[in-house]
Structure formats: structure tokens, C-alpha cells
Design an enzyme around this catalytic site. Sequence first.
Site, mmCIF file in Angstrom:
data_model
loop_
_atom_site.group_PDB
_atom_site.id
_atom_site.type_symbol
_atom_site.label_atom_id
_atom_site.label_comp_id
_atom_site.label_asym_id
_atom_site.label_seq_id
_atom_site.Cartn_x
_atom_site.Cartn_y
_atom_site.Cartn_z
ATOM 1 N N ASP A 219 53.241 39.976 45.462
ATOM 2 C CA ASP A 219 52.710 40.449 46.746
ATOM 3 C C ASP A 219 53.687 41.180 47.521
ATOM 4 O O ASP A 219 54.853 40.588 48.143
ATOM 5 C CB ASP A 219 52.406 39.154 47.443
ATOM 6 C CG ASP A 219 51.279 39.401 48.467
ATOM 7 O OD1 ASP A 219 51.666 40.505 49.538
ATOM 8 O OD2 ASP A 219 50.122 38.873 48.905
ATOM 9 N N MET A 220 53.377 42.415 48.097
ATOM 10 C CA MET A 220 54.324 43.343 48.704
ATOM 11 C C MET A 220 54.512 42.535 50.131
ATOM 12 O O MET A 220 55.690 42.960 50.495
ATOM 13 C CB MET A 220 53.570 44.694 49.017
ATOM 14 C CG MET A 220 54.343 45.745 49.523
ATOM 15 S SD MET A 220 55.896 45.983 48.894
ATOM 16 C CE MET A 220 55.411 46.997 47.422
ATOM 17 N N ARG B 272 29.195 47.214 39.890
ATOM 18 C CA ARG B 272 30.329 48.002 39.325
ATOM 19 C C ARG B 272 30.778 47.431 37.715
ATOM 20 O O ARG B 272 30.579 46.440 37.479
ATOM 21 C CB ARG B 272 31.681 47.131 40.341
ATOM 22 C CG ARG B 272 32.840 47.788 39.660
ATOM 23 C CD ARG B 272 34.197 47.202 40.574
ATOM 24 N NE ARG B 272 35.213 47.776 40.143
ATOM 25 C CZ ARG B 272 36.248 47.017 40.038
ATOM 26 N NH1 ARG B 272 36.360 45.707 40.431
ATOM 27 N NH2 ARG B 272 37.375 47.638 39.574
ATOM 28 N N LYS C 282 31.108 39.048 43.339
ATOM 29 C CA LYS C 282 31.117 39.172 44.592
ATOM 30 C C LYS C 282 30.049 40.087 44.880
ATOM 31 O O LYS C 282 29.583 41.030 44.154
ATOM 32 C CB LYS C 282 32.352 40.441 44.881
ATOM 33 C CG LYS C 282 33.840 39.795 45.032
ATOM 34 C CD LYS C 282 34.749 40.600 45.374
ATOM 35 C CE LYS C 282 36.210 40.262 44.901
ATOM 36 N NZ LYS C 282 36.979 41.424 44.514
ATOM 37 N N HIS D 149 45.788 54.877 45.490
ATOM 38 C CA HIS D 149 45.310 53.800 45.745
ATOM 39 C C HIS D 149 46.170 52.466 45.400
ATOM 40 O O HIS D 149 46.560 52.378 44.166
ATOM 41 C CB HIS D 149 44.010 53.528 44.831
ATOM 42 C CG HIS D 149 43.260 52.062 44.741
ATOM 43 N ND1 HIS D 149 42.133 52.093 45.330
ATOM 44 C CD2 HIS D 149 43.881 50.928 44.329
ATOM 45 C CE1 HIS D 149 41.840 50.870 45.021
ATOM 46 N NE2 HIS D 149 42.859 50.141 44.446
ATOM 47 N N ILE D 150 46.949 51.820 46.196
ATOM 48 C CA ILE D 150 48.028 51.056 45.952
ATOM 49 C C ILE D 150 47.603 49.785 46.486
ATOM 50 O O ILE D 150 47.791 49.349 47.738
ATOM 51 C CB ILE D 150 49.205 51.390 46.276
ATOM 52 C CG1 ILE D 150 49.357 51.995 47.562
ATOM 53 C CG2 ILE D 150 50.007 52.322 45.300
ATOM 54 C CD1 ILE D 150 51.003 52.345 48.045
ATOM 55 N N GLY D 151 47.301 48.778 45.490
ATOM 56 C CA GLY D 151 46.748 47.404 45.813
ATOM 57 C C GLY D 151 47.753 46.429 44.969
ATOM 58 O O GLY D 151 48.681 46.752 44.405
ATOM 59 N N ASN E 88 29.765 42.962 42.030
ATOM 60 C CA ASN E 88 30.947 43.127 41.225
ATOM 61 C C ASN E 88 31.102 41.926 40.369
ATOM 62 O O ASN E 88 31.712 40.886 40.907
ATOM 63 C CB ASN E 88 32.018 43.401 42.084
ATOM 64 C CG ASN E 88 33.172 43.868 41.420
ATOM 65 O OD1 ASN E 88 33.411 43.514 40.076
ATOM 66 N ND2 ASN E 88 34.199 44.079 42.223
ATOM 67 N N HIS F 225 39.889 52.889 38.939
ATOM 68 C CA HIS F 225 39.793 53.113 40.475
ATOM 69 C C HIS F 225 39.312 54.424 41.195
ATOM 70 O O HIS F 225 39.223 54.774 41.794
ATOM 71 C CB HIS F 225 41.098 53.065 41.046
ATOM 72 C CG HIS F 225 41.802 51.731 41.147
ATOM 73 N ND1 HIS F 225 43.247 51.733 40.867
ATOM 74 C CD2 HIS F 225 41.578 50.280 40.948
ATOM 75 C CE1 HIS F 225 43.701 50.399 40.677
ATOM 76 N NE2 HIS F 225 42.569 49.755 40.831
ATOM 77 N N GLY G 93 48.511 50.353 50.433
ATOM 78 C CA GLY G 93 48.365 51.442 51.311
ATOM 79 C C GLY G 93 47.961 51.553 52.225
ATOM 80 O O GLY G 93 48.421 52.316 53.547
HETATM 81 P P1 AMP Z 1 44.159 44.719 46.917
HETATM 82 O O1 AMP Z 1 44.183 44.666 45.307
HETATM 83 O O2 AMP Z 1 43.675 46.341 47.252
HETATM 84 O O3 AMP Z 1 43.182 43.776 47.495
HETATM 85 O O4 AMP Z 1 45.427 44.605 47.285
HETATM 86 C C1 AMP Z 1 46.004 43.434 47.339
HETATM 87 C C2 AMP Z 1 47.497 43.478 47.705
HETATM 88 O O5 AMP Z 1 47.707 44.278 49.173
HETATM 89 C C3 AMP Z 1 48.288 42.229 47.964
HETATM 90 O O6 AMP Z 1 48.905 41.682 46.628
HETATM 91 C C4 AMP Z 1 49.483 42.656 48.930
HETATM 92 O O7 AMP Z 1 50.576 42.888 47.801
HETATM 93 C C5 AMP Z 1 48.977 43.954 49.465
HETATM 94 N N1 AMP Z 1 49.125 43.764 50.924
HETATM 95 C C6 AMP Z 1 47.951 42.923 51.717
HETATM 96 N N2 AMP Z 1 48.071 43.096 52.790
HETATM 97 C C7 AMP Z 1 49.437 43.724 53.067
HETATM 98 C C8 AMP Z 1 50.471 43.756 54.248
HETATM 99 N N3 AMP Z 1 49.985 43.482 55.370
HETATM 100 N N4 AMP Z 1 51.449 44.294 54.090
HETATM 101 C C9 AMP Z 1 51.664 44.628 52.793
HETATM 102 N N5 AMP Z 1 50.936 44.375 51.578
HETATM 103 C C10 AMP Z 1 49.822 43.855 51.864
#
Ligand code: AMP
Length: 401
Positions: free
Chosen positions: A283-284, A91, A14, A208-210, A7, A180, A333
Site C-alpha cells: 500500500d502506497m 464488467r 460490486k 492509472h495507478i492503483g 462487477n 484498465h 494517482g
Molecule cells: P485502487 O486499486 O485504484 O483502488 O487503489 C488502491 C491503492 O491506492 C491502495 O493500495 C493504496 O496503495 C493507494 N492509495 C489509496 N489512498 C491513498 C493515499 N491517500 N495515498 C497514497 N496511496 C493511496
Amino acid sequence: MKLLVINAGSSSLKYQLYDMTDESVLAKGLVERIGMDSSILTHKPTGKEEVTEVSEILEHTTAIRKVLEKLTDKEHGVLESVEEIQAVGHRVVHGGEAFKGSALVTSEVKAEIRRLFDLAPLHNPPAILGINAAEKNMPGVPQVVAFDTAFHQTMEEKVYLYPIPKVLYKKHRVRRYGAHGTSHQYVSKVAADYLNRPIEDLKIITCHIGNGASMTAVQGGVSTDTSMGLTPLEGLMMGTRSGDLDPAVVTFVMNKEELSLSEANSMLNKHSGLLAISGSSSDMRDITDGMAEGDPNSTLAFEMYEYRLRKYIGSYAAAMNGVDVIVFTAGVGENSAIVREKVCENLTYLGVEIDPELNKVRSGDPRRISTPNSKVEVLVIPTNEELMIARDTYRIVQENQ
Ligand code: AMP
């Protein structure tokens, strides 16, 4: 067959090395700061210590050479020789309308990816760098590309077109493509397998919530609607992206604030979403911590985020005339019990009922968080885009042998 999944970003790369006899990961890692001084290579062979190496890596060809050196290293390696790698999967973010699935790399395929630079100026050029770099380091080894957009190519015209002058579609291919896709496809398949039900019979909403976030309506195993559009800006509220807004907001603000196109782009992609509303973080984890401490801005950011998620779930349930399964995946998620709890709390009209204890369980495996009485199965499924790319690469290479 052993194969490498890559990726490539503009300054990062990566990788994961798979043994497809049992789909095990032999090693994975990341090269960061490519093209800058002190590039960092982090290599993690399965079952051995992680190693980090700082050196000067000016471009992607050197990055891949360094990765191959690590993979065959006496101490940290997992291969006797590079020749053991029989295929490479890449990717690629944007496959436009040309790619409805993964494809074997040919000169025409590369030319098509280049033609799509316009639609993904930040993402497609590094993918080409990654492909070229892999070709140089492993000449003759078949390469496969997997696109984030491909899964959504099944959307109907009424879903993918924007109600704007049609000439813009004809001239510039302005339409909804989504993103995604590899993740949405993967988790919807895992959901059907987990439930032991044919995917053809299911109406699934995958969330898909990141850091980026998108939702897809998967009906009969295909994507029928997805929240991202021409670019990954449309749809849900995200870490730093606005998601849906009145398009007039953009021209209004550009005029009032005298913003250039790139400033407006940056505002919507990098300075909006959770970050803008909380005023402190994208960041959540920080948002929910702030909310627990009573910070009103974090609370508002959380409430907007959750409200928009819930509205989208409702709209996809309406679009599919029902929903059998809701899947949560990606950073938020998979990890944020409170996001899942609050979203599901407001879906009782669909018959959604989750078990608070199951919702709190942390595990790297697919799991159900709904009660036996719930009319909708609610699942948490860790996404694995690399595995999906590895499977496609394996299949396509076998088909072309
Ligand atoms: P991703 O893009 O799928 O790698 O997701 C990254 C995001 O996941 C980070 O910016 C965080 O907001 C969220 N995240 C990761 N770990 C946690 C957790 N334990 N609780 C809440 N949000 C999380």
C-alpha cells in the site's frame, strides 16, 4: 432509464444502480465472501444510511437476488419494483480480439467470453457467473458487457505483437491486450472535456495507478500503446506485481528455486512489486509513511516505483512524438501528492511544471495541477469505470431497441 452495473469477481460482486436521466447513482454496494460462510452484503442507498447484512450466500444468483431485495426494500430501497431496472451492464476483464467495444449479451457473446477463459482464468469465469445470475433474476432485461481490453484494440500490430515466434500468436493469440481500458478511455475523455479541447487533437498519457497500475498513450482519442500485455503483469511496478523484467529471470529463478509454474506465477503477481521491495506493504500509504520515518526499504520501493513510472511517461512521449496532457488517476494517482510531485519533478525536459499547492489539493473532481507556464497540462481525474459502463450500456440498449 434505470440500469444496474455489476462487477462480479469469483467471491465478490460490486453493484451500482444508475438513473440515466441525470447519470445519478441511486444506490451502490458490495457482496463479499460469496460461497463462504458469513457472506457480507453492504448496501448504500444515496442519501440514506449504509446497511450491512451477514448471511449465507452460496453463489452469484443468490447474491443478485439479495441485492435486488435490498434495492426494493421498504426501508433501504430506492425502487418500487425490480421491473424498473431496464438494463444491466457487466464488467468483463478480457475481450480478446473479438471485442473492440462493449456489446449486447447474446449466446454467441457468452460463448466468446468462455473461449477467452484461457487468457483470463481468474477473471472471465466470474463475469459469466454474474451474467447468468442477472439473467436468472431479471429475465428479458437486456444485458451489456464492457471489456477492460476493448479500448486497446486500436493498437497497431507493431505495438501489440511480441518479438517471439509468430506461430505463438497464430496458435494461442499471444500478444499484448492491455487492461484498465474503461478507465483510460474515461479519464482521457474527461481530460479533453475539462480542457475544452477536441480529443482528436490531443496526445494524452493516462496513468492509472492503483493497486494494479497501467499507463496508456492516447492519441486522437484512441489507445496507441499501453503498458499491460498478455496479462496485467507487464509494465509498471505495482502493489504486488513486478511489472517489466527480463523474461529470463523467470526461468532462471524457477530453475534455481525449483518453482512450479503456479509458484512462479504467484511470486510475480502476489509477492513482488512494492510489497517485495519494502518487505512490509503493497500500500502506497504505508510506503510513504515508512519513507517519512527513514525506512530504507520503503524509500527504495518508492524510488523504484517512481523511476519506472517516469521512464514509461518518457517512452510514451517519445512514441507519440510529444505529449499535451498527463493524467493521474486511481488510488495512488488520485491521492498521492508525493508520487505525482516526484514523477513530475523529473519531467522538466518535457516542459512539465506543477504547482505544489494545487498538487496538494484533495477533491473528488477533475483538477489541473500544472502551472499556467507548463508546456504539458497535468491533471488529476478521479476514474469512474462504472459510469463508463453505464453509458455504454445505455447507448447499446437504445441502439438495439
Ligand atoms: P485502487 O486499486 O485504484 O483502488 O487503489 C488502491 C491503492 O491506492 C491502495 O493500495 C493504496 O496503495 C493507494 N492509495 C489509496 N489512498 C491513498 C493515499 N491517500 N495515498 C497514497 N496511496 C493511496
